[in-house]
Write a protein that holds these residues in place. Structure first.
Motif, PDB file in Angstrom:
ATOM      1  N   UNK A 260      -5.832  17.344  -3.230  1.00  0.00           N
ATOM      2  CA  UNK A 260      -5.945  18.200  -4.415  1.00  0.00           C
ATOM      3  C   UNK A 260      -4.521  18.437  -4.920  1.00  0.00           C
ATOM      4  N   UNK A 261      -4.252  18.009  -6.148  1.00  0.00           N
ATOM      5  CA  UNK A 261      -2.906  18.133  -6.712  1.00  0.00           C
ATOM      6  C   UNK A 261      -2.858  19.285  -7.701  1.00  0.00           C
ATOM      7  N   UNK A 262      -2.067  20.292  -7.388  1.00  0.00           N
ATOM      8  CA  UNK A 262      -1.967  21.476  -8.257  1.00  0.00           C
ATOM      9  C   UNK A 262      -0.722  21.338  -9.134  1.00  0.00           C
TER      10      UNK A 262
ATOM     11  N   UNK B 297       0.608  10.463  -7.497  1.00  0.00           N
ATOM     12  CA  UNK B 297      -0.327   9.530  -6.849  1.00  0.00           C
ATOM     13  C   UNK B 297       0.433   8.502  -6.020  1.00  0.00           C
ATOM     14  N   UNK B 298       1.507   7.974  -6.599  1.00  0.00           N
ATOM     15  CA  UNK B 298       2.296   6.961  -5.888  1.00  0.00           C
ATOM     16  C   UNK B 298       2.885   7.556  -4.607  1.00  0.00           C
ATOM     17  N   UNK B 299       3.428   8.766  -4.720  1.00  0.00           N
ATOM     18  CA  UNK B 299       4.038   9.407  -3.543  1.00  0.00           C
ATOM     19  C   UNK B 299       3.004   9.673  -2.450  1.00  0.00           C
ATOM     20  N   UNK B 300       1.773   9.919  -2.879  1.00  0.00           N
ATOM     21  CA  UNK B 300       0.702  10.219  -1.903  1.00  0.00           C
ATOM     22  C   UNK B 300      -0.016   8.942  -1.465  1.00  0.00           C
TER      23      UNK B 300
ATOM     24  N   UNK C  58      -6.451   6.242  -6.897  1.00  0.00           N
ATOM     25  CA  UNK C  58      -7.619   6.696  -7.662  1.00  0.00           C
ATOM     26  C   UNK C  58      -7.503   8.180  -7.968  1.00  0.00           C
ATOM     27  N   UNK C  59      -7.853   8.512  -9.223  1.00  0.00           N
ATOM     28  CA  UNK C  59      -7.975   9.916  -9.631  1.00  0.00           C
ATOM     29  C   UNK C  59      -9.445  10.237  -9.795  1.00  0.00           C
ATOM     30  N   UNK C  60      -9.840  11.424  -9.407  1.00  0.00           N
ATOM     31  CA  UNK C  60     -11.209  11.874  -9.644  1.00  0.00           C
ATOM     32  C   UNK C  60     -11.153  13.012 -10.653  1.00  0.00           C
TER      33      UNK C  60
ATOM     34  N   UNK D 237      -3.708   4.428 -16.328  1.00  0.00           N
ATOM     35  CA  UNK D 237      -3.843   3.051 -15.818  1.00  0.00           C
ATOM     36  C   UNK D 237      -2.741   2.172 -16.399  1.00  0.00           C
ATOM     37  N   UNK D 238      -2.365   2.464 -17.667  1.00  0.00           N
ATOM     38  CA  UNK D 238      -1.282   1.692 -18.278  1.00  0.00           C
ATOM     39  C   UNK D 238       0.064   1.982 -17.626  1.00  0.00           C
ATOM     40  N   UNK D 239       0.297   3.249 -17.272  1.00  0.00           N
ATOM     41  CA  UNK D 239       1.579   3.645 -16.694  1.00  0.00           C
ATOM     42  C   UNK D 239       1.785   3.073 -15.300  1.00  0.00           C
ATOM     43  N   UNK D 240       0.725   3.102 -14.495  1.00  0.00           N
ATOM     44  CA  UNK D 240       0.940   2.780 -13.072  1.00  0.00           C
ATOM     45  C   UNK D 240      -0.261   2.133 -12.392  1.00  0.00           C
ATOM     46  N   UNK D 241      -1.243   1.718 -13.168  1.00  0.00           N
ATOM     47  CA  UNK D 241      -2.411   1.078 -12.535  1.00  0.00           C
ATOM     48  C   UNK D 241      -3.275   2.051 -11.743  1.00  0.00           C
TER      49      UNK D 241
END
Ligand code: PNS
Length: 161
Positions: A33-35, A77-80, A84-86, A106-110
């Protein structure tokens, strides 16, 4: 390991958020969970308070971690090491902006975005609405975990009529 991120402001977490986090936790090995730490918007609760409440109410899931992030979500997301994002979709009105963000991410980082339909029980629910109801002394018990209801009660004193 299949890892997904559930991002948001969570000011505060509601039963709608929890429903999405819980369902995601059954689909992925780990859910983070990213706050968002938003320096241009001060919330009712500090990021630390939001994280503490989220940790308490997600502890029973077993595979959910809570962390804060600033800057771009795709960098978090990359650091973790999550690809996938929900995101929960409450109604069609959510879709326009969510689609734009999904396409940008998706364009920025897939990073893929999976949309999960909100349980209809919570389709009208938002943190802002809950805060407004609580501010005027309304009962938010059906909409948030007890710990959040108590925190709202303690933080918000209804203004005089
Ligand atoms: O709960 P919210 O406030 O609707 O969540 C919005 C959130 C955190 C998902 C969104 O604001 C976000 O991703 N912010 C991080 C900054 C970023 O990556 N911006 C580009 C998005 S395409």
């Amino acid at each position: 390991m299949r890892r997904a991120v559930c991002p948001g402001s969570f000011d505060p977490v509601t039963n709608g958020h929890l429903d999405i986090i819980g369902r995601a936790s059954r689909l992925f090995d780990e859910v983070i969970v990213g706050v968002l730490v938003n320096q241009s918007k001060s919330g009712l609760f500090t990021v630390e308070e939001r994280i503490e409440m989220l940790r308490e109410v997600t502890a029973s899931y077993g595979n959910v971690r809570v962390a804060s992030f600033r800057g771009l979500l795709v960098d978090f997301c990359r650091a973790q090491r999550a690809t996938v994002l929900i995101k929960g979709l409450r109604a069609v009105s959510d879709f326009d902006y969510e689609l734009q963000m999904a396409q940008m991410n998706i364009g920025l980082a897939g990073v893929e975005t999976l949309f999960m339909p909100t349980n209809p029980l919570y389709s009208f629910l938002s943190s802002s609405l809950v805060k407004d109801v609580a501010k005027w002394g309304g009962d938010v018990t059906p909409h948030v975990p007890d710990v959040v209801r108590d925190a709202l009660k303690a933080r918000l004193v209804p203004p005089p009529p």
